[in-house]
Enzyme design. Structure first.
Site, PDB file in Angstrom:
ATOM      1  N   SER A   1     -22.260  21.902  10.206  1.00 17.49           N
ATOM      2  CA  SER A   1     -22.400  22.645  11.451  1.00 17.49           C
ATOM      3  C   SER A   1     -22.467  24.124  11.131  1.00 17.49           C
ATOM      4  O   SER A   1     -21.801  24.599  10.195  1.00 17.49           O
ATOM      5  CB  SER A   1     -21.204  22.374  12.371  1.00 17.49           C
ATOM      6  OG  SER A   1     -21.188  23.271  13.471  1.00 17.49           O
ATOM      7  N   SER A   2     -23.242  24.855  11.921  1.00 19.04           N
ATOM      8  CA  SER A   2     -23.300  26.298  11.738  1.00 19.04           C
ATOM      9  C   SER A   2     -21.928  26.935  11.949  1.00 19.04           C
ATOM     10  O   SER A   2     -21.607  27.956  11.343  1.00 19.04           O
ATOM     11  CB  SER A   2     -24.313  26.905  12.718  1.00 19.04           C
ATOM     12  OG  SER A   2     -25.609  26.406  12.463  1.00 19.04           O
ATOM     13  N   ARG A   3     -21.113  26.316  12.810  1.00 19.11           N
ATOM     14  CA  ARG A   3     -19.796  26.890  13.097  1.00 19.11           C
ATOM     15  C   ARG A   3     -18.779  26.622  11.991  1.00 19.11           C
ATOM     16  O   ARG A   3     -17.668  27.156  12.033  1.00 19.11           O
ATOM     17  CB  ARG A   3     -19.278  26.370  14.446  1.00 19.11           C
ATOM     18  CG  ARG A   3     -20.021  26.975  15.640  1.00 19.11           C
ATOM     19  CD  ARG A   3     -19.369  26.601  16.968  1.00 19.11           C
ATOM     20  NE  ARG A   3     -19.901  27.374  18.063  1.00 19.11           N
ATOM     21  CZ  ARG A   3     -20.858  26.996  18.889  1.00 19.11           C
ATOM     22  NH1 ARG A   3     -21.436  25.804  18.707  1.00 19.11           N
ATOM     23  NH2 ARG A   3     -21.278  27.762  19.877  1.00 19.11           N
TER      24      ARG A   3
ATOM     25  N   GLN B   1     -35.645  28.882   4.329  1.00 17.66           N
ATOM     26  CA  GLN B   1     -35.266  27.474   4.280  1.00 17.66           C
ATOM     27  C   GLN B   1     -36.319  26.587   4.943  1.00 17.66           C
ATOM     28  O   GLN B   1     -36.648  25.515   4.425  1.00 17.66           O
ATOM     29  CB  GLN B   1     -33.905  27.267   4.963  1.00 17.66           C
ATOM     30  CG  GLN B   1     -32.735  27.874   4.214  1.00 17.66           C
ATOM     31  CD  GLN B   1     -31.418  27.335   4.741  1.00 17.66           C
ATOM     32  OE1 GLN B   1     -31.101  26.151   4.583  1.00 17.66           O
ATOM     33  NE2 GLN B   1     -30.658  28.183   5.387  1.00 17.66           N
TER      34      GLN B   1
ATOM     35  N   LYS C   1     -25.102  14.329  15.454  1.00 16.75           N
ATOM     36  CA  LYS C   1     -23.760  14.938  15.461  1.00 16.75           C
ATOM     37  C   LYS C   1     -23.383  15.355  16.874  1.00 16.75           C
ATOM     38  O   LYS C   1     -22.257  15.184  17.303  1.00 16.75           O
ATOM     39  CB  LYS C   1     -23.702  16.147  14.527  1.00 16.75           C
ATOM     40  CG  LYS C   1     -22.331  16.845  14.538  1.00 16.75           C
ATOM     41  CD  LYS C   1     -22.299  18.035  13.618  1.00 16.75           C
ATOM     42  CE  LYS C   1     -23.019  19.224  14.211  1.00 16.75           C
ATOM     43  NZ  LYS C   1     -22.276  19.829  15.368  1.00 16.75           N
TER      44      LYS C   1
ATOM     45  N   ASP D   1     -33.137  34.285   6.158  1.00 12.78           N
ATOM     46  CA  ASP D   1     -32.718  33.122   5.372  1.00 12.78           C
ATOM     47  C   ASP D   1     -33.232  31.835   6.009  1.00 12.78           C
ATOM     48  O   ASP D   1     -33.673  30.915   5.303  1.00 12.78           O
ATOM     49  CB  ASP D   1     -31.193  33.093   5.266  1.00 12.78           C
ATOM     50  CG  ASP D   1     -30.700  31.943   4.396  1.00 12.78           C
ATOM     51  OD1 ASP D   1     -31.053  31.918   3.199  1.00 12.78           O
ATOM     52  OD2 ASP D   1     -29.990  31.059   4.916  1.00 12.78           O
ATOM     53  N   ASP D   2     -33.201  31.766   7.332  1.00 12.35           N
ATOM     54  CA  ASP D   2     -33.698  30.575   8.028  1.00 12.35           C
ATOM     55  C   ASP D   2     -35.189  30.371   7.762  1.00 12.35           C
ATOM     56  O   ASP D   2     -35.651  29.239   7.545  1.00 12.35           O
ATOM     57  CB  ASP D   2     -33.458  30.701   9.539  1.00 12.35           C
ATOM     58  CG  ASP D   2     -31.986  30.677   9.909  1.00 12.35           C
ATOM     59  OD1 ASP D   2     -31.167  30.255   9.074  1.00 12.35           O
ATOM     60  OD2 ASP D   2     -31.656  31.091  11.041  1.00 12.35           O
TER      61      ASP D   2
ATOM     62  N   ASN E   1     -29.137  29.908  11.875  1.00 14.67           N
ATOM     63  CA  ASN E   1     -28.059  29.765  10.891  1.00 14.67           C
ATOM     64  C   ASN E   1     -28.146  28.371  10.280  1.00 14.67           C
ATOM     65  O   ASN E   1     -27.192  27.606  10.281  1.00 14.67           O
ATOM     66  CB  ASN E   1     -26.699  30.013  11.539  1.00 14.67           C
ATOM     67  CG  ASN E   1     -25.594  30.215  10.511  1.00 14.67           C
ATOM     68  OD1 ASN E   1     -25.857  30.675   9.405  1.00 14.67           O
ATOM     69  ND2 ASN E   1     -24.385  29.853  10.854  1.00 14.67           N
ATOM     70  N   LEU E   2     -29.301  28.067   9.729  1.00 13.06           N
ATOM     71  CA  LEU E   2     -29.654  26.698   9.354  1.00 13.06           C
ATOM     72  C   LEU E   2     -28.877  26.200   8.143  1.00 13.06           C
ATOM     73  O   LEU E   2     -28.485  26.966   7.269  1.00 13.06           O
ATOM     74  CB  LEU E   2     -31.161  26.612   9.070  1.00 13.06           C
ATOM     75  CG  LEU E   2     -32.084  27.065  10.206  1.00 13.06           C
ATOM     76  CD1 LEU E   2     -33.540  26.882   9.808  1.00 13.06           C
ATOM     77  CD2 LEU E   2     -31.781  26.339  11.506  1.00 13.06           C
ATOM     78  N   HIS E   3     -28.684  24.884   8.118  1.00  9.23           N
ATOM     79  CA  HIS E   3     -28.041  24.204   6.991  1.00  9.23           C
ATOM     80  C   HIS E   3     -28.827  22.924   6.695  1.00  9.23           C
ATOM     81  O   HIS E   3     -29.873  22.666   7.304  1.00  9.23           O
ATOM     82  CB  HIS E   3     -26.569  23.908   7.288  1.00  9.23           C
ATOM     83  CG  HIS E   3     -26.340  23.188   8.591  1.00  9.23           C
ATOM     84  ND1 HIS E   3     -26.764  21.890   8.820  1.00  9.23           N
ATOM     85  CD2 HIS E   3     -25.739  23.585   9.742  1.00  9.23           C
ATOM     86  CE1 HIS E   3     -26.425  21.522  10.031  1.00  9.23           C
ATOM     87  NE2 HIS E   3     -25.808  22.522  10.630  1.00  9.23           N
TER      88      HIS E   3
ATOM     89  N   GLY F   1     -30.181  16.113  16.172  1.00 10.30           N
ATOM     90  CA  GLY F   1     -29.133  15.517  15.357  1.00 10.30           C
ATOM     91  C   GLY F   1     -28.169  14.669  16.169  1.00 10.30           C
ATOM     92  O   GLY F   1     -27.839  14.996  17.306  1.00 10.30           O
TER      93      GLY F   1
ATOM     94  N   HIS G   1     -30.119  20.687   9.566  1.00  6.31           N
ATOM     95  CA  HIS G   1     -31.333  21.131  10.244  1.00  6.31           C
ATOM     96  C   HIS G   1     -32.580  20.795   9.424  1.00  6.31           C
ATOM     97  O   HIS G   1     -33.605  20.385   9.971  1.00  6.31           O
ATOM     98  CB  HIS G   1     -31.293  22.649  10.464  1.00  6.31           C
ATOM     99  CG  HIS G   1     -30.218  23.110  11.392  1.00  6.31           C
ATOM    100  ND1 HIS G   1     -29.150  23.872  10.971  1.00  6.31           N
ATOM    101  CD2 HIS G   1     -30.046  22.928  12.720  1.00  6.31           C
ATOM    102  CE1 HIS G   1     -28.383  24.152  12.000  1.00  6.31           C
ATOM    103  NE2 HIS G   1     -28.892  23.581  13.069  1.00  6.31           N
TER     104      HIS G   1
ATOM    105  N   MET H   1     -30.549  26.656  16.930  1.00  9.60           N
ATOM    106  CA  MET H   1     -30.063  27.999  17.245  1.00  9.60           C
ATOM    107  C   MET H   1     -29.964  28.844  15.979  1.00  9.60           C
ATOM    108  O   MET H   1     -29.300  29.877  15.952  1.00  9.60           O
ATOM    109  CB  MET H   1     -28.710  27.932  17.952  1.00  9.60           C
ATOM    110  CG  MET H   1     -28.773  27.333  19.333  1.00  9.60           C
ATOM    111  SD  MET H   1     -27.453  27.860  20.444  1.00  9.60           S
ATOM    112  CE  MET H   1     -25.993  27.380  19.523  1.00  9.60           C
TER     113      MET H   1
END
Length: 287
Positions: free
Chosen positions: A190-192, A84, A154, A80-81, A35-37, A152, A40, A33
């Protein structure tokens, strides 16, 4: 940095896919979804190990958000995504609009429901959430028709739902679960997590530490599941969380029994504006 091709329509996606298949390329799918980290990006890296080409998707799916949830405010960080994804060698990004995915609206849409594994746990507080997840994943599977898809661990219940729908609907897709990516302090990425204040961010890793404490007791042979989870919820409340659930299940999410040899401990808790979920797989110590 590799070249990332961004596609926004199903027609353009299928045109690219047609060429890849004519070349005999295998395809891996990484649904997100946005807002990658780092978690991801690990999915993309794992996908690259198993297929010739990797297609990531970014789609904030309205079907899996409840009326009081954060669909409107969910972080959307496309530029930004894209950077990345390019940095880890992703080949394609499919970033469709809501109208592209649901061209006839959402009210009369055919929906996918996965019984049993989608019940309880997160769905108790988020009714309809996993129907939304199962529906959009089914659509993405049909749109991309990948050989492999990476998710993932998670989101353990979500992964179980996706494994079951893949089997039940006979998708010829290998589902790969990728271990949870964590901060140095143990917080599941997590994005949140962006919703956490600085002070909350310092306390949030205690969620995973609480699961680790349960794991130690299980390995010591303390199998009073109800008491262990009751104590864990009380501990989380003491630490400033608002716990939604802490449960001990068998790996297939059926109830854990006295004879269970491997468990998954699952938890969801709110801290401030953030809803955090985590899990830990535990194996019984062999004598």
């Amino acid at each position: 940095m590799s070249q990332l091709t961004t596609l926004t329509t199903l027609a353009s996606l299928r045109a690219e896919l047609r060429q890849l298949r004519q070349q005999g390329q295998t395809i891996a799918l990484v649904p997100t979804m946005g807002n990658l980290h780092a978690g991801h990006l690990r999915l993309v890296e794992e996908a690259k190990r198993h297929a010739d080409k990797v297609i990531a998707t970014i789609f904030v799916n309205p079907l899996q958000f409840g009326p009081d949830e954060d669909f409107a405010s969910y972080p959307r960080t496309l530029a930004d995504d894209q950077a990345q994804l390019a940095s880890v060698g992703c080949d394609f990004l499919f970033a469709p609009s809501v109208d592209e995915v649901y061209p006839h609206g959402q009210q009369q849409l055919t929906k996918v429901c996965v019984p049993q594994v989608s019940e309880g746990l997160c769905s108790a507080k988020r009714p309809g959430h996993f129907d939304g997840v199962a529906t959009v994943v089914t659509k993405l599977f049909n749109m991309v028709q990948p050989d492999i898809a990476c998710f993932g661990q998670k989101d353990y219940q979500q992964l179980a739902v996706i494994r079951k729908l893949t089997e039940d609907l006979s998708f010829p897709i290998q589902i790969i679960g990728v271990p949870t990516c964590r901060s140095a302090e143990g917080l599941a990425l997590s994005s949140r997590n962006a919703y956490l204040t600085e002070k909350e961010r310092e306390r949030a890793p205690k969620l995973y530490a609480t699961l680790q404490a349960i794991a130690l007791k299980l390995q010591e042979g303390k199998l009073n599941y109800h008491e262990l989870t009751y104590q864990a919820r009380a501990k989380l409340a003491e630490l400033g969380f608002s716990p939604e659930y802490v449960e001990i299940r068998a790996l297939d999410l059926s109830p854990a029994l006295a004879t269970t040899q491997e468990w998954v401990i699952l938890a969801a808790a709110r801290m401030g504006k953030a809803r955090l979920i985590d899990n830990l797989i535990v194996k019984k110590h062999q004598a």
